[in-house]
Scaffold this motif. Structure first.
Motif, short mmCIF file in Angstrom:
data_model
loop_
_atom_site.label_atom_id
_atom_site.label_comp_id
_atom_site.label_asym_id
_atom_site.label_seq_id
_atom_site.Cartn_x
_atom_site.Cartn_y
_atom_site.Cartn_z
N THR A 1 0.84 -1.19 0.00
CA THR A 1 0.00 0.00 0.00
C THR A 1 0.88 1.25 0.00
O THR A 1 2.10 1.18 0.16
CB THR A 1 -0.92 0.02 1.24
OG1 THR A 1 -0.12 0.07 2.43
CG2 THR A 1 -1.78 -1.24 1.29
N GLN A 2 0.24 2.40 -0.14
CA GLN A 2 0.97 3.65 -0.14
C GLN A 2 1.50 4.02 1.24
O GLN A 2 2.34 4.91 1.37
CB GLN A 2 0.08 4.78 -0.68
CG GLN A 2 -0.33 4.58 -2.13
CD GLN A 2 -1.15 5.74 -2.66
OE1 GLN A 2 -1.38 6.73 -1.97
NE2 GLN A 2 -1.60 5.63 -3.90
N LEU A 3 0.99 3.35 2.28
CA LEU A 3 1.47 3.63 3.63
C LEU A 3 2.87 3.06 3.86
O LEU A 3 3.58 3.54 4.75
CB LEU A 3 0.50 3.03 4.66
CG LEU A 3 -0.93 3.59 4.63
CD1 LEU A 3 -1.80 2.86 5.64
CD2 LEU A 3 -0.93 5.07 4.92
N VAL A 4 3.25 2.05 3.10
CA VAL A 4 4.57 1.44 3.24
C VAL A 4 5.43 1.93 2.09
O VAL A 4 5.09 1.72 0.92
CB VAL A 4 4.48 -0.10 3.21
CG1 VAL A 4 5.85 -0.73 3.37
CG2 VAL A 4 3.54 -0.59 4.30
N PRO A 5 6.55 2.60 2.34
CA PRO A 5 7.41 3.10 1.25
C PRO A 5 7.94 1.96 0.39
O PRO A 5 8.10 0.82 0.83
CB PRO A 5 8.54 3.82 2.00
CG PRO A 5 8.00 4.11 3.36
CD PRO A 5 7.05 2.99 3.68
N ALA A 6 8.19 2.31 -0.87
CA ALA A 6 8.70 1.29 -1.81
C ALA A 6 10.05 0.75 -1.38
O ALA A 6 10.38 -0.41 -1.62
CB ALA A 6 8.78 1.89 -3.21
#
Length: 261
Positions: free
Chosen positions: A37-42
């Motif tokens: 998700t966008q909450l976890v950085p790539a």
């Protein structure tokens, strides 16, 4: 001193033995709901994928020896990405099932206008869908569903070894039909609350025909909303059994996608 000499085949073997599992694991972790998700950085997702690859490689065994820039290497790479994305999509469908069910219930009871931003997916969803998303995420993590998901996924290296063979055409059809399973399951989950609100709306329709001078719309909207909230509260007692059943079906589908009966 004897100089170390490495052939192109040996270098390709070492690179392929680590790179192809990395493609499968990274594709899986970029798609699954609680990590992709966008909450976890790539960078965090990529770091976890690299760490898992280092731990998994010793258990994989030999990989096909092909040239790095050949057509077979491209096919193998695409197969690994497809396997990871396909199994991650199965988990995503599980979570989106409850989002769709919340949207169905919210639209029927008049809460469709009450929307909020979903920080995980970057889209706007009804408040009820966001409530369902938070609930199933906490239940999933509390029941160690993420550990089971990783265990089922890592079995794919045994059932679907790295090579030119992948999930095949049958697996693609299974992934396509999984979308219909998501909508059907969402309808079954939302059907009791939707039916209860529909009965209330039909009752107000009968009252409107019997007494046209009454302002039924001004009275029916808050009553329908309150009755819908009451129906959701009553249906919360069956939320866990439904979640358990859909989770088992998802893990079973992931195993069927690998060709495991």
């Amino acid at each position: 001193m004897i100089p170390l000499e490495f052939t192109a085949d040996q270098i390709g073997q070492w690179v392929g033995q680590h790179l192809w599992p990395l493609f499968r694991i990274a594709s899986f972790m970029m798609v699954i709901p609680f990590i992709g998700t966008q909450l976890v950085p790539a960078r965090v997702r990529l770091g976890l994928a690299l760490l898992m690859t280092i731990l998994v490689v010793p258990m994989i065994g030999e990989v096909p020896q092909v040239e790095a820039l050949s057509g077979d290497a491209v096919v193998i790479t695409l197969q690994q990405i497809l396997i990871g994305v396909g199994m991650g999509f199965a988990l995503t469908a599980l979570f989106q099932l409850f989002v769709v069910a919340g949207q169905m219930i919210a639209m029927q009871m008049g809460l469709g206008f009450a929307s909020m931003n979903d920080p995980a997916n970057g889209v706007t969803v009804p408040v009820l869908s966001q409530l369902y998303t938070i609930t199933i995420t906490l239940l999933y993590l509390a029941m160690n569903g993420h550990l089971v998901a990783f265990e089922v996924f890592l079995e794919s290296f045994r059932t679907l070894p790295i090579g030119l063979e992948g999930i095949g055409q049958g697996g693609l059809w299974m992934l396509t039909h999984r979308i219909s399973w998501m909508f059907v399951s969402a309808m079954l989950l939302a059907l009791p609350a939707v039916t209860a609100v529909l009965i209330v709306n039909i009752s107000f329709g009968v009252m409107t025909r019997a007494a046209p001078q009454m302002n039924i719309f001004a009275l029916g909207f808050p009553i329908g909303l309150i009755f819908g909230l009451f129906a959701i509260w009553v249906l919360q007692s069956n939320f866990l059994p439904h979640f358990h059943q859909y989770t088992e079906e998802t893990f079973e589908f992931m195993r069927q996608l690998q060709g495991v009966p």
